[in-house]
Design an enzyme around this catalytic site. Structure first.
Site, mmCIF file in Angstrom:
data_model
loop_
_atom_site.group_PDB
_atom_site.id
_atom_site.type_symbol
_atom_site.label_atom_id
_atom_site.label_comp_id
_atom_site.label_asym_id
_atom_site.label_seq_id
_atom_site.Cartn_x
_atom_site.Cartn_y
_atom_site.Cartn_z
ATOM 1 N N SER A 72 81.541 -8.131 147.387
ATOM 2 C CA SER A 72 82.419 -8.073 148.552
ATOM 3 C C SER A 72 82.382 -9.441 149.240
ATOM 4 C CB SER A 72 81.905 -6.982 149.505
ATOM 5 O OG SER A 72 82.659 -6.978 150.690
ATOM 6 N N SER A 78 83.591 -3.539 141.031
ATOM 7 C CA SER A 78 83.231 -3.079 139.673
ATOM 8 C C SER A 78 81.832 -3.567 139.284
ATOM 9 C CB SER A 78 84.286 -3.484 138.639
ATOM 10 O OG SER A 78 84.808 -4.778 138.846
ATOM 11 N N GLY A 131 73.627 1.707 150.593
ATOM 12 C CA GLY A 131 74.166 1.488 149.250
ATOM 13 C C GLY A 131 75.274 0.450 149.246
#
Ligand SMILES: Nc1ncnc2c1ncn2[C@@H]1O[C@H](COP(=O)(O)OS(=O)(=O)O)[C@@H](OP(=O)(O)O)[C@H]1O
Ligand SMILES: Nc1ncnc2c1ncn2[C@@H]1O[C@H](COP(=O)(O)OP(=O)(O)O)[C@@H](O)[C@H]1O
Length: 207
Positions: free
Chosen positions: A39, A111, A160
């Protein structure tokens, strides 16, 4: 007749207009450019810049962005390993269809799992899967923190979060790796140019 997953008694339907016909019409070859990375590594920026560059050259593209798809197709999925795998599987299947339609499909998702990206690669025929790894240091992505999510993850308010308390498995054999050069991140335009050159070399931007 065959059994596929939970579907029984299903048949494959062929149509008269096929992929080759569509590619002739579009004067390009369908393929998937799969952008993976943390990210904040610049995936969406690169996806949009690449789409704009290809569009201005006369190539038809479509961007599948992870964040955007989670507003619709994948809104039933969270960020557990199982949900991320299902997210990538679905987007991989959609990308495969878009490539079959003749488009340059640009997928931009974290991904994080190698096996999930490899699944997507395996379902796209004729080696038309180009994996682009945004190999940007966590420190850079975290310093950008445009959405404030790293801050929340560090504060334990998001559990997470990729790169903080959830894994990211870098590709072992990707087609294109984008890194900082002498500590400087290349501009989105230069990254996009690199990918355009690659697609051109592979003959994917002509019929
Ligand atoms: N826990 C956690 N981990 C990582 N990212 C998170 C999380 N929660 C929300 N977000 C936001 O979701 C965007 C990533 O969605 P993706 O579909 O690309 O993720 S994945 O491929 O299924 O891992 C990601 O967008 P990008 O910053 O564009 O990557 C975040 O905005
Ligand atoms: N090549 C780049 N150089 C400098 N800043 C960038 C570059 N690419 C993206 N950015 C900036 O980094 C931030 C995160 O980019 P974004 O494309 O949203 O990343 P991701 O989709 O991987 O989360 C944005 O503020 C964007 O403007």
């Amino acid at each position: 007749m065959s059994v596929i997953g939970k579907s029984t008694n299903i048949f494959w339907q062929e149509c008269q207009v096929g992929k080759v016909d569509r590619e002739k019409l579009l004067k390009q070859k369908g393929c998937v450019v799969w952008i993976t990375g943390l990210s904040g590594s610049g995936k969406s920026t690169l996806a949009c810049t690449l789409s704009r560059e290809l569009h201005s050259k006369g190539n038809l593209t479509y961007v599948l962005d992870g964040d955007n798809l989670r507003h619709g197709l994948n809104k039933d999925l969270g960020f557990s390993a199982k949900d991320r795998t299902e997210n990538i599987r679905r987007v991989g299947e959609v990308a495969k269809l878009f490539a079959d339609s003749g488009l340059v499909c640009i997928a931009s998702l974290i991904s994080p799992y190698r096996k999930d990206r490899d699944f997507c690669r395996a379902i796209v025929p004729d080696s038309r899967f180009i994996e682009v790894f945004m190999n940007m240091p966590l420190e850079l992505c975290e310093a950008r923190d445009t959405k404030g999510l790293y801050k929340l993850a560090r504060a334990g308010k998001i559990k997470g979060f990729t790169g903080i308390d959830d894994p990211y498995e870098p590709p072992l054999n990707c087609e294109i790796e984008i890194k900082q050069e002498n500590g400087i991140c290349p501009s989105p335009l230069s990254m996009a140019g690199h990918i355009v050159d690659y697609l051109e070399e592979k003959g994917l931007l002509q019929e």
